[in-house]
Design a protein around this motif. Structure first.
Motif, short mmCIF file in Angstrom:
data_model
loop_
_atom_site.label_atom_id
_atom_site.label_comp_id
_atom_site.label_asym_id
_atom_site.label_seq_id
_atom_site.Cartn_x
_atom_site.Cartn_y
_atom_site.Cartn_z
N ASP A 254 40.92 26.37 37.72
CA ASP A 254 42.37 25.26 36.86
C ASP A 254 42.78 26.40 35.91
OD1 ASP A 254 40.68 23.65 38.53
OD2 ASP A 254 39.26 22.96 37.10
N ILE A 255 42.22 27.51 35.69
CA ILE A 255 42.50 28.24 34.34
C ILE A 255 43.44 29.38 35.05
CG2 ILE A 255 41.31 27.02 32.29
CD1 ILE A 255 40.68 30.28 33.80
N LEU A 256 42.93 29.85 35.73
CA LEU A 256 43.31 31.58 35.79
C LEU A 256 45.11 31.86 35.71
CD1 LEU A 256 42.21 34.12 36.55
CD2 LEU A 256 42.36 33.90 39.07
N GLN A 257 45.73 30.80 36.73
CA GLN A 257 46.90 30.59 36.43
C GLN A 257 47.70 31.26 35.02
OE1 GLN A 257 49.72 30.18 38.57
NE2 GLN A 257 48.05 29.75 40.70
N LEU A 258 46.98 30.98 33.84
CA LEU A 258 47.90 31.25 32.88
C LEU A 258 46.38 31.91 32.01
CD1 LEU A 258 48.98 27.28 32.01
CD2 LEU A 258 50.48 29.66 32.91
N PHE A 259 45.44 32.43 32.55
CA PHE A 259 45.22 32.84 31.65
C PHE A 259 45.26 34.71 31.44
CE2 PHE A 259 41.83 37.07 31.84
CZ PHE A 259 41.31 36.48 30.60
N GLY A 260 46.08 34.80 32.26
CA GLY A 260 46.44 36.56 31.18
C GLY A 260 47.31 35.99 30.12
N ILE A 293 34.43 37.69 41.01
CA ILE A 293 34.74 38.14 41.45
C ILE A 293 35.67 37.64 43.04
CG2 ILE A 293 35.69 40.60 42.64
CD1 ILE A 293 34.63 41.26 39.83
N ASP A 294 35.43 36.94 44.11
CA ASP A 294 35.54 36.75 45.32
C ASP A 294 36.92 35.34 44.57
OD1 ASP A 294 33.68 38.20 46.85
OD2 ASP A 294 32.48 36.65 46.67
N VAL A 295 36.71 34.48 43.82
CA VAL A 295 37.37 33.83 43.08
C VAL A 295 38.64 34.48 42.97
CG1 VAL A 295 37.74 31.73 41.57
CG2 VAL A 295 35.34 31.83 42.45
N VAL A 296 38.54 35.56 42.07
CA VAL A 296 39.38 36.33 41.74
C VAL A 296 40.45 36.82 42.49
CG1 VAL A 296 40.09 37.55 39.15
CG2 VAL A 296 38.52 36.00 38.85
N VAL A 297 40.35 37.29 43.28
CA VAL A 297 40.78 37.90 43.80
C VAL A 297 40.95 37.49 45.02
CG1 VAL A 297 40.61 39.33 46.07
CG2 VAL A 297 39.04 40.25 43.50
N ALA A 298 40.75 36.02 45.50
CA ALA A 298 41.53 35.54 46.20
C ALA A 298 42.37 34.07 45.86
CB ALA A 298 40.28 34.56 47.32
N ALA A 299 42.39 34.34 44.31
CA ALA A 299 43.38 32.99 44.05
C ALA A 299 44.66 33.44 44.21
CB ALA A 299 43.10 32.70 42.43
N GLU A 300 45.50 32.01 44.12
CA GLU A 300 46.91 31.78 44.34
C GLU A 300 47.47 32.53 42.90
OE1 GLU A 300 48.79 32.45 46.84
OE2 GLU A 300 47.63 33.13 47.95
N ALA A 301 47.36 33.27 41.79
CA ALA A 301 47.49 33.32 40.95
C ALA A 301 47.98 34.46 40.35
CB ALA A 301 46.48 33.17 40.28
N PRO A 302 49.02 34.87 39.28
CA PRO A 302 50.06 35.71 38.87
C PRO A 302 49.20 36.99 38.95
CG PRO A 302 50.93 34.53 37.26
CD PRO A 302 49.18 33.90 38.36
N LEU A 303 49.50 38.47 39.19
CA LEU A 303 49.05 39.05 38.74
C LEU A 303 48.05 40.49 37.89
CD1 LEU A 303 48.23 41.91 40.59
CD2 LEU A 303 50.08 43.04 40.55
N ASN A 304 49.01 39.73 36.47
CA ASN A 304 48.89 39.69 35.60
C ASN A 304 47.07 39.05 34.76
OD1 ASN A 304 50.44 37.29 34.96
ND2 ASN A 304 50.33 38.20 32.91
N SER A 305 46.85 37.80 35.63
CA SER A 305 45.90 37.17 36.03
C SER A 305 44.87 37.87 35.74
CB SER A 305 46.58 35.66 35.68
OG SER A 305 47.14 35.27 34.72
N LYS A 306 45.20 37.76 37.51
CA LYS A 306 44.15 38.16 38.38
C LYS A 306 43.51 39.92 37.92
CE LYS A 306 43.97 38.10 42.77
NZ LYS A 306 45.19 37.44 43.81
N GLU A 307 44.45 40.48 37.38
CA GLU A 307 43.59 41.72 37.32
C GLU A 307 43.16 41.31 35.73
OE1 GLU A 307 43.88 45.30 33.98
OE2 GLU A 307 45.59 44.02 34.17
N GLY A 308 43.44 41.34 35.06
CA GLY A 308 43.53 40.81 33.78
C GLY A 308 41.55 40.49 33.09
#
Length: 543
Positions: A254-260, A293-308
Motif C-alpha cells: 500500500d505504501i511502496l509507491q510513495l515510500f522513496g 524482498i519478494d514483495v519489493v522486487v515484484a512490486a509495480e512501483a517506481p524504481l527509486n522507491s524499490k531501491e530505497g
C-alpha cells in the motif's frame, strides 16, 4: 530463582498449552524471542519447540511496556499456532535468565538445538551450554547474506563502509539487476528520495489489529509485573498473530509507491508517512526478510522507491555483520568511558555495570527526562518523543536527525542514548541498535562506520519537517539548535581536525565571530541546564 511450565497471572494462555513429554519429538529446538518462525528450522520432521520467558531479561532495562507486550504476546501466539500444527511446545517461565531452564531441560529432554542467536547478549548467556554440548548451535537461516560477502568487500577492521557490500549483495542476489548492471543505470537513487512532505497525496492509514484474549491477558500481566516501566501497555496497533503479520506485510504494498520520495520526510500529520513499520515483525522473524524482498522486487512501483527500500533491508544485513565481526565493538580500539548507570535516565534500579563503552568524543552528560516524555519546549523533539512514548516507534529520520542529533549536540553520553533506544523502541535489539546509535546516530565509534557525525542545525529540521511553524522558537532567530550545532563543533574541533568531510564546516567555524561563539556556548549551557533539571526551555531565551 526458578522456572516452571506455568506462569502466574496467565491462566488463559497456560490452560491452552499442553505440557510435552521428551519422547514427543526426536529433536528439540530452542527458538528465542526473535526467531518466531518454523521456516527458520533446517529440519521439520518430528521436531519439538522450546520457548522461554525470562523475567530477569525483561527487567534488564527499563523496557517500554509495549515492547514487553509485543514480545510476550507474539511468543504466546506463536506457541499456540505451533501447537495447532501438532508440534509439541515446551513453554517455560523463569524468574532467572534463559540458561537456567534450558540447562535443566537438557537433563530431561537431552541435547537441545538452536539457531545462532542474533543478539550478542543471548549468545553470551548461553555460551557455557553451547561449549559443553548441552545446546548444539546451527547457522541462523534468517539472514539474507553470508558473513563472507561482508568480509570480502568490507573486511574485518574499520573503517567499515557499506557501498561495496551493497553492490555485492545486489549482484549476488540479482535484485533490481540486468546482468551485472543495475536497473536504471545506477545503484543508488538517494538523490530522488529527499523530498519534504507538502501534503501532495492522501496519507496512508497504518493497520490496526483486533485484540484477542491472549493480548488482553498479556497487557494485564505486564501492567502488574512491570508497573515501574515506561509507556502504556497496548497492542491494538501491533501485530501479534500470524494473520496480523500477514496484514502488516500487505501494508508494504500500500505504501511502496510513495515510500522513496518521502522516506526522509517528517510531518506532524503522520508519524509513519509511507514507512511500512515492518522492522518489528522482521526482527522477530514473524515476517521473514526474504518475504519482504519478494514483495519489493515484484512490486509495480517506481524504481527509486524499490531501491530505497532494498537499501534499508541491505543496511539491516550490513549492521548485523559489523556487530558480529567486531563482537559488539569489543574488538575495536576506540575511546571508551563508563556510564554512571544503564537506565538511560529512567528512575529504576538496575544491576550496576562497570564495563566501558565507546565514546570517541568523551561526551558525558546524562540523558534528560525530555526523552521520556517531559516537555522540552522544542516541537521537533517533543513530537518525536511523543511518538516513541505512545507507539514505541518512529521512523529512521526522527531517530537520526532529531533524537540522535539533539542528543549529540547536548553531549549526551552515547551509551545512555543507546540504552534509551534499546529500551524504548519496539524493533531495537543489540545487533541493530548499537551500530545504528553508537556508529551512526552518535560519533561514539569515531570514523569506524561514518566519515563524519550526523549532526545538523535547524535548517535541515525545518526543510524536512513541519515543526517550526508551530514551535515557540523561531527557526532563524530563537531556535537553540543551530547555535548548539556550532557550539558542538567548537568543543570538538580538535577531534575533527584533518577530517576532509568537515573541512568547510571547520573553516566556517574559524571565521565565526567571537560574540556569536559566546552565544553558542551560552545556548548550549542554558539548554543542557534547563533540560537537565527536567524543565521546559524558556521561550524568552535570547540568542
Amino acid at each position: 530463582m526458578g522456572w516452571s511450565f506455568t506462569g502466574l497471572g496467565s491462566e488463559i494462555f497456560f490452560s491452552q498449552i499442553r505440557k510435552p513429554r521428551p519422547a514427543d519429538a526426536q529433536s528439540w529446538w530452542y527458538l528465542p524471542y526473535d526467531q518466531l518462525n518454523l521456516d527458520l528450522l533446517p529440519v521439520h520432521d518430528s521436531v519439538g519447540i522450546v520457548l522461554v520467558e525470562s523475567e530477569k531479561q525483561a527487567k534488564r532495562r527499563p523496557y517500554h511496556k509495549q515492547k514487553l507486550c509485543y514480545i510476550l504476546s507474539n511468543m504466546r501466539h506463536f506457541a499456540l499456532e505451533t501447537q495447532s500444527k501438532d508440534i509439541p511446545v515446551a513453554y517455560v517461565v523463569t524468574d532467572g535468565q534463559y540458561d537456567e531452564p534450558l540447562r535443566d531441560l537438557t537433563k530431561e529432554f537431552g541435547t537441545i538445538n538452536m539457531l545462532r542467536a542474533a543478539e550478542r547478549e543471548l549468545r553470551t548467556t548461553l555460551a557455557p551450554l553451547i561449549e559443553n554440548g548441552s545446546i548444539v548451535e546451527h547457522p541462523h537461516s534468517g539472514w539474507l547474506t553470508p558473513q563472507a560477502w561482508f568480509t570480502e568487500t568490507v573486511g574485518f577492521e574499520p573503517p567499515f563502509r557499506m557501498d561495496r557490500f551493497y553492490r555485492r549483495v545486489r549482484k549476488e542476489k540479482g535484485w533490481l539487476m540486468e546482468g551485472d548492471s543495475p536497473v536504471g543505470g545506477k545503484f543508488s537513487h538517494d538523490a530522488d528520495n529527499r523530498q519534504p512532505w507538502k501534503g501532495e497525496h492522501p496519507l496512508p492509514v497504518s493497520p490496526s489489529f483486533e485484540m484477542d484474549e491472549i493480548d488482553d491477558e498479556v497487557i494485564e500481566f505486564i501492567n502488574h509485573q512491570f508497573a515501574e516501566h515506561p509507556g502504556d501497555a497496548r497492542l491494538n496497533h501491533l501485530p501479534t498473530s500470524y494473520a496480523d503479520h500477514r496484514r502488516a506485510l500487505d501494508f508494504l504494498s500500500d505504501i511502496l509507491q510513495l515510500f522513496g520520495p518521502y522516506e526522509d520526510a517528517m510531518t506532524k500529520d503522520s508519524r509513519g508517512l509511507f514507512h511500512s513499520r515492518l522492522a518489528s515483525s522482521v526482527n522477530i522473524h514473524r515476517v521473514l526478510p526474504q518475504e519482504v524482498i519478494d514483495v519489493v522486487v515484484a512490486a509495480e512501483a517506481p524504481l527509486n522507491s524499490k531501491e530505497g527500500y532494498l537499501r534499508q533491508m541491505i543496511w539491516r544485513e550490513y549492521v548485523h555483520h559489523v556487530h558480529e565481526v567486531t563482537d559488539g565493538f569489543n574488538r575495536l580500539e576506540v575511546e571508551t568511558t563508563t556510564p554512571p548507570n544503564r537506565a538511560a535516565g529512567w528512575p529504576i534500579e538496575l544491576e550496576h555495570d562497570q564495563a566501558s563503552h565507546p565514546n570517541h568524543l568523551k561526551q558525558n552528560r546524562s540523558l534528560p527526562m525530555a526523552y521520556w516524555g517531559q516537555p522540552s519546549g522544542m516541537d521537533c523533539l517533543d513530537w518525536a518523543v511523543e511518538s516513541v512514548m505512545d507507539e514505541a516507534w518512529t521512523h529512521h529520520i526522527p531517530r537520526l536527525m532529531v533524537l540522535s542529533n539533539l542528543a549529540q549536540l547536548m553531549d549526551i553520553e552515547p551509551r545512555q542514548l543507546t540504552d534509551w533506544f534499546h529500551a524504548a523502541f519496539i524493533d531495537a535489539f543489540d545487533w541493530v541498535v548499537e551500530p545504528n546509535v553508537l556508529g551512526m546516530g552518535t560519533f561514539a565509534l569515531g570514523d569506524a562506520m561514518m566519515t563524519k557525525p550526523y549532526v545538523s542545525g535547524s535548517p535541515y529540521i525545518k526543510k524536512m519537517g513541519d515543526f517550526c511553524s508551530s514551535c515557540e522558537f523561531h527557526p532563524a532567530k530563537t531556535c537553540p539548535v543551530s547555535p548548539m550545532y556550532w557550539a558542538y563543533f567548537e568543543r570538538h574541533k580538535d577531534a575533527f581536525a584533518g577530517n576532509h568531510r568537515l573541512a568547510m564546516t571547520l573553516r566556517t567555524l574559524a571565521k565565526r565571530p567571537e560574540e556569536k561563539k559566546q552565544i553558542d556556548r551560552d545556548t548550549f549551557n542554558h539548554v543542557t541546564s534547563i533540560l537537565g533539571q527536567g524543565k521546559s526551555l524558556a521561550s524568552q531565551m535570547k540568542l
